[in-house]
Write a protein that holds these residues in place. Structure first.
Motif, PDB file in Angstrom:
ATOM      1  N   ALA A 242       0.828  -1.122  -0.220  1.00 48.28           N
ATOM      2  CA  ALA A 242      -0.054   0.068  -0.310  1.00 48.28           C
ATOM      3  C   ALA A 242       1.073   1.738  -0.233  1.00 48.28           C
ATOM      4  CB  ALA A 242      -1.181   0.147   1.337  1.00 48.28           C
ATOM      5  N   ASN A 243       0.473   2.014  -0.445  1.00 51.54           N
ATOM      6  CA  ASN A 243       1.001   3.435  -0.272  1.00 51.54           C
ATOM      7  C   ASN A 243       1.301   3.865   0.521  1.00 51.54           C
ATOM      8  OD1 ASN A 243      -1.237   4.303  -2.829  1.00 51.54           O
ATOM      9  ND2 ASN A 243       0.254   4.273  -3.733  1.00 51.54           N
ATOM     10  N   THR A 244       2.897   4.913   0.629  1.00 54.62           N
ATOM     11  CA  THR A 244       3.386   5.597   2.397  1.00 54.62           C
ATOM     12  C   THR A 244       2.791   6.722   1.626  1.00 54.62           C
ATOM     13  OG1 THR A 244       5.553   5.853   1.012  1.00 54.62           O
ATOM     14  CG2 THR A 244       5.753   3.894   2.347  1.00 54.62           C
ATOM     15  N   PRO A 245       2.594   7.025   3.478  1.00 55.32           N
ATOM     16  CA  PRO A 245       1.599   8.597   3.542  1.00 55.32           C
ATOM     17  C   PRO A 245       2.325   9.789   2.833  1.00 55.32           C
ATOM     18  CG  PRO A 245       1.701   7.842   5.479  1.00 55.32           C
ATOM     19  CD  PRO A 245       2.411   6.707   4.701  1.00 55.32           C
ATOM     20  N   GLU A 246       4.604   9.278   2.304  1.00 55.67           N
ATOM     21  CA  GLU A 246       4.554  10.198   2.060  1.00 55.67           C
ATOM     22  C   GLU A 246       4.599   9.992   0.493  1.00 55.67           C
ATOM     23  OE1 GLU A 246       6.236   9.487   5.930  1.00 55.67           O
ATOM     24  OE2 GLU A 246       5.959   7.744   4.456  1.00 55.67           O
ATOM     25  N   GLN A 247       4.278   8.934  -0.254  1.00 52.19           N
ATOM     26  CA  GLN A 247       4.148   8.795  -1.433  1.00 52.19           C
ATOM     27  C   GLN A 247       2.803   9.176  -1.856  1.00 52.19           C
ATOM     28  OE1 GLN A 247       3.760   4.602  -1.807  1.00 52.19           O
ATOM     29  NE2 GLN A 247       6.350   4.231  -2.300  1.00 52.19           N
ATOM     30  N   LEU A 248       1.967   9.557  -1.044  1.00 50.61           N
ATOM     31  CA  LEU A 248       0.248   9.560  -1.500  1.00 50.61           C
ATOM     32  C   LEU A 248       1.081  12.036  -0.981  1.00 50.61           C
ATOM     33  CD1 LEU A 248      -1.718   7.573   1.098  1.00 50.61           C
ATOM     34  CD2 LEU A 248      -1.864   8.178  -2.053  1.00 50.61           C
ATOM     35  N   GLU A 249       1.623  12.144  -0.859  1.00 50.92           N
ATOM     36  CA  GLU A 249       1.564  13.380  -0.089  1.00 50.92           C
ATOM     37  C   GLU A 249       2.600  14.127  -1.194  1.00 50.92           C
ATOM     38  OE1 GLU A 249       4.053  16.444   3.030  1.00 50.92           O
ATOM     39  OE2 GLU A 249       3.756  14.393   3.477  1.00 50.92           O
ATOM     40  N   THR A 250       3.780  13.036  -1.593  1.00 53.99           N
ATOM     41  CA  THR A 250       3.861  13.801  -3.143  1.00 53.99           C
ATOM     42  C   THR A 250       3.246  14.200  -4.356  1.00 53.99           C
ATOM     43  OG1 THR A 250       6.233  12.127  -2.505  1.00 53.99           O
ATOM     44  CG2 THR A 250       6.464  12.804  -4.764  1.00 53.99           C
ATOM     45  N   ALA A 251       2.614  13.294  -4.618  1.00 54.27           N
ATOM     46  CA  ALA A 251       1.610  13.039  -5.719  1.00 54.27           C
ATOM     47  C   ALA A 251       0.541  13.878  -5.381  1.00 54.27           C
ATOM     48  CB  ALA A 251       1.024  11.776  -6.031  1.00 54.27           C
ATOM     49  N   PHE A 252       0.432  13.943  -4.401  1.00 51.47           N
ATOM     50  CA  PHE A 252      -0.890  15.609  -3.977  1.00 51.47           C
ATOM     51  C   PHE A 252       0.453  16.868  -4.555  1.00 51.47           C
ATOM     52  CE2 PHE A 252      -1.954  18.646  -1.000  1.00 51.47           C
ATOM     53  CZ  PHE A 252      -3.687  18.797  -1.835  1.00 51.47           C
ATOM     54  N   ASN A 253       1.263  17.452  -4.201  1.00 51.73           N
ATOM     55  CA  ASN A 253       2.028  18.353  -4.427  1.00 51.73           C
ATOM     56  C   ASN A 253       2.282  18.165  -5.953  1.00 51.73           C
ATOM     57  OD1 ASN A 253       2.144  19.003  -1.298  1.00 51.73           O
ATOM     58  ND2 ASN A 253       3.862  17.633  -0.948  1.00 51.73           N
ATOM     59  N   ILE A 254       2.624  17.263  -6.861  1.00 57.02           N
ATOM     60  CA  ILE A 254       2.794  17.485  -7.588  1.00 57.02           C
ATOM     61  C   ILE A 254       1.437  17.658  -8.594  1.00 57.02           C
ATOM     62  CG2 ILE A 254       3.378  16.488 -10.117  1.00 57.02           C
ATOM     63  CD1 ILE A 254       5.387  14.415  -8.262  1.00 57.02           C
ATOM     64  N   PHE A 255       0.700  17.184  -8.126  1.00 63.64           N
ATOM     65  CA  PHE A 255      -0.362  17.276  -9.012  1.00 63.64           C
ATOM     66  C   PHE A 255      -1.530  18.809  -8.611  1.00 63.64           C
ATOM     67  CE2 PHE A 255      -1.568  12.931  -8.877  1.00 63.64           C
ATOM     68  CZ  PHE A 255      -1.365  12.655 -10.355  1.00 63.64           C
ATOM     69  N   LYS A 256      -1.198  19.060  -7.741  1.00 67.28           N
ATOM     70  CA  LYS A 256      -1.870  20.465  -7.199  1.00 67.28           C
ATOM     71  C   LYS A 256      -1.338  21.344  -7.981  1.00 67.28           C
ATOM     72  CE  LYS A 256       1.089  22.250  -2.960  1.00 67.28           C
ATOM     73  NZ  LYS A 256       0.358  21.871  -1.503  1.00 67.28           N
ATOM     74  N   ALA A 257       0.296  21.711  -8.460  1.00 66.91           N
ATOM     75  CA  ALA A 257       0.597  22.400  -9.240  1.00 66.91           C
ATOM     76  C   ALA A 257       0.047  22.801 -10.601  1.00 66.91           C
ATOM     77  CB  ALA A 257       2.157  22.545  -9.670  1.00 66.91           C
ATOM     78  N   TYR A 258      -1.424  21.379 -11.358  1.00 62.40           N
ATOM     79  CA  TYR A 258      -1.778  21.613 -12.245  1.00 62.40           C
ATOM     80  C   TYR A 258      -3.324  21.336 -12.220  1.00 62.40           C
ATOM     81  CZ  TYR A 258       2.760  19.745 -13.518  1.00 62.40           C
ATOM     82  OH  TYR A 258       4.448  19.896 -14.246  1.00 62.40           O
ATOM     83  N   PHE A 259      -3.970  21.303 -11.634  1.00 65.72           N
ATOM     84  CA  PHE A 259      -5.333  20.998 -10.949  1.00 65.72           C
ATOM     85  C   PHE A 259      -6.169  22.160 -10.041  1.00 65.72           C
ATOM     86  CE2 PHE A 259      -3.612  16.818 -12.757  1.00 65.72           C
ATOM     87  CZ  PHE A 259      -4.514  17.649 -13.873  1.00 65.72           C
ATOM     88  N   LYS A 260      -7.606  22.396 -10.586  1.00 71.01           N
ATOM     89  CA  LYS A 260      -7.978  23.743  -9.655  1.00 71.01           C
ATOM     90  C   LYS A 260      -8.000  22.600  -8.408  1.00 71.01           C
ATOM     91  CE  LYS A 260     -10.954  24.413 -13.786  1.00 71.01           C
ATOM     92  NZ  LYS A 260     -12.111  24.621 -14.422  1.00 71.01           N
ATOM     93  N   GLU A 261      -8.816  21.179  -8.185  1.00 66.04           N
ATOM     94  CA  GLU A 261      -8.369  21.382  -6.670  1.00 66.04           C
ATOM     95  C   GLU A 261      -7.948  19.462  -6.613  1.00 66.04           C
ATOM     96  OE1 GLU A 261     -12.000  19.463  -3.416  1.00 66.04           O
ATOM     97  OE2 GLU A 261     -12.692  21.229  -5.575  1.00 66.04           O
ATOM     98  N   VAL A 262      -7.539  19.021  -6.018  1.00 61.03           N
ATOM     99  CA  VAL A 262      -6.857  18.119  -5.982  1.00 61.03           C
ATOM    100  C   VAL A 262      -6.700  17.302  -4.335  1.00 61.03           C
ATOM    101  CG1 VAL A 262      -4.935  16.471  -5.621  1.00 61.03           C
ATOM    102  CG2 VAL A 262      -4.815  18.358  -7.479  1.00 61.03           C
ATOM    103  N   VAL A 263      -7.670  15.585  -4.763  1.00 63.11           N
ATOM    104  CA  VAL A 263      -7.859  15.493  -2.481  1.00 63.11           C
ATOM    105  C   VAL A 263      -7.125  13.979  -2.796  1.00 63.11           C
ATOM    106  CG1 VAL A 263      -9.558  16.442  -2.966  1.00 63.11           C
ATOM    107  CG2 VAL A 263     -10.300  14.653  -3.903  1.00 63.11           C
ATOM    108  N   ILE A 264      -7.357  13.050  -2.241  1.00 61.08           N
ATOM    109  CA  ILE A 264      -6.640  11.585  -1.523  1.00 61.08           C
ATOM    110  C   ILE A 264      -7.772  11.485  -1.011  1.00 61.08           C
ATOM    111  CG2 ILE A 264      -5.793  10.590  -0.157  1.00 61.08           C
ATOM    112  CD1 ILE A 264      -3.513  12.724  -0.112  1.00 61.08           C
ATOM    113  N   ASN A 265      -8.837  10.516  -1.422  1.00 63.50           N
ATOM    114  CA  ASN A 265      -9.370  10.032  -1.617  1.00 63.50           C
ATOM    115  C   ASN A 265      -8.972   8.369  -0.332  1.00 63.50           C
ATOM    116  OD1 ASN A 265     -11.621  11.251  -3.117  1.00 63.50           O
ATOM    117  ND2 ASN A 265     -11.727  10.012  -4.479  1.00 63.50           N
TER     118      ASN A 265
END
Length: 241
Positions: free
Chosen positions: A218-241
């Motif tokens: 399963a994803n580590t919290p760090e992996q999810l946070e990294t993806a979140f930070n990358i995507f938030k530069a491109y999209f209006k809203e980013v959420v982790i379900n």
């Protein structure tokens, strides 16, 4: 008549608000991480009429509030677009909010007609890289990318959904490529990161199939946070379900 695998009441992860989710039978992808592997085969499911689904929706309407409604998932619901059309049309005539959760690989006249009665498309974008997409799903992503272009052309609201599979779909370069590709799509309202899990692995054993990602953690919290930070530069809203 729609071939329905199952229904979920009071769903909160498949569109806005509280929703009745219909999982339709049949899918043209075979994703390595599929949580609903028992919906892949085209045969099976329970034949269900538009009247039955509208009746269920009316019974559950008090729970929907202002934002809720119905979501058609799967499987791949647009495989049954011809049968789905009278259902979504009837639901819209009754004033219900309708979402379609799709892999975006099918675009024909029936699908276009269904989209006319769809409020939001939940688009499962599996991977931006064609070869990695084929590795994950068995198909390349050309049709899905063409589908997204069509949704932009008709200004249809889209929520992108992206499963973050360690070692398969979490490469930082690919995440940036996905963001760059979609950042100019003004109809994309948000991107949902869906953490990888093995909750559907037992279904493979039941079906006599081999689950190929049994060594993926399963994803580590760090992996999810990294993806979140990358995507938030491109999209209006980013959420982790």
């Amino acid at each position: 008549m729609l071939r329905v695998h199952s229904f979920e009441s009071l769903g909160t992860y498949d569109g806005p608000g509280i929703r009745l989710v219909a999982f339709l039978q049949g899918c043209n992808f075979k994703c390595l991480y599929c949580a609903n592997a028992d919906t892949i085969e085209l045969k099976g499911g329970t034949e269900t009429s538009a009247d039955e689904i509208v009746s269920m929706a009316k019974n559950q309407k008090p729970f929907f509030g202002k934002k809720g409604g119905l979501t058609f998932s799967g499987g791949e619901p647009l495989i049954q677009a011809k049968q789905l059309l009278p259902v979504v049309k009837a639901l819209k005539e009754e004033g219900f909010h309708v979402c379609i959760d799709t892999n975006g690989s099918i675009l024909n006249d029936d699908v276009k007609a269904v989209l006319e009665y769809t409020d939001i498309v939940l688009l499962d974008i599996k991977h931006i890289n064609k070869e990695q997409h084929q590795l994950l799903t068995g198909k390349k992503n050309d049709n899905t990318l063409a589908f997204v272009e069509y949704l932009r052309s008709i200004s249809k609201p889209v929520w992108l959904r992206y499963v973050l599979v360690p070692g398969y779909s979490d490469n930082h370069e690919h995440l940036h490529q996905l963001g760059e590709y979609f950042k100019a799509f003004d109809n994309i309202e948000k991107l949902e990161i869906q953490p990888y899990h093995e909750l559907g692995a037992h279904k493979y054993e039941h079906l006599g199939w081999q689950y190929q990602l049994k060594d993926v953690k399963a994803n580590t919290p760090e992996q999810l946070e990294t993806a979140f930070n990358i995507f938030k530069a491109y999209f209006k809203e980013v959420v982790i379900n």
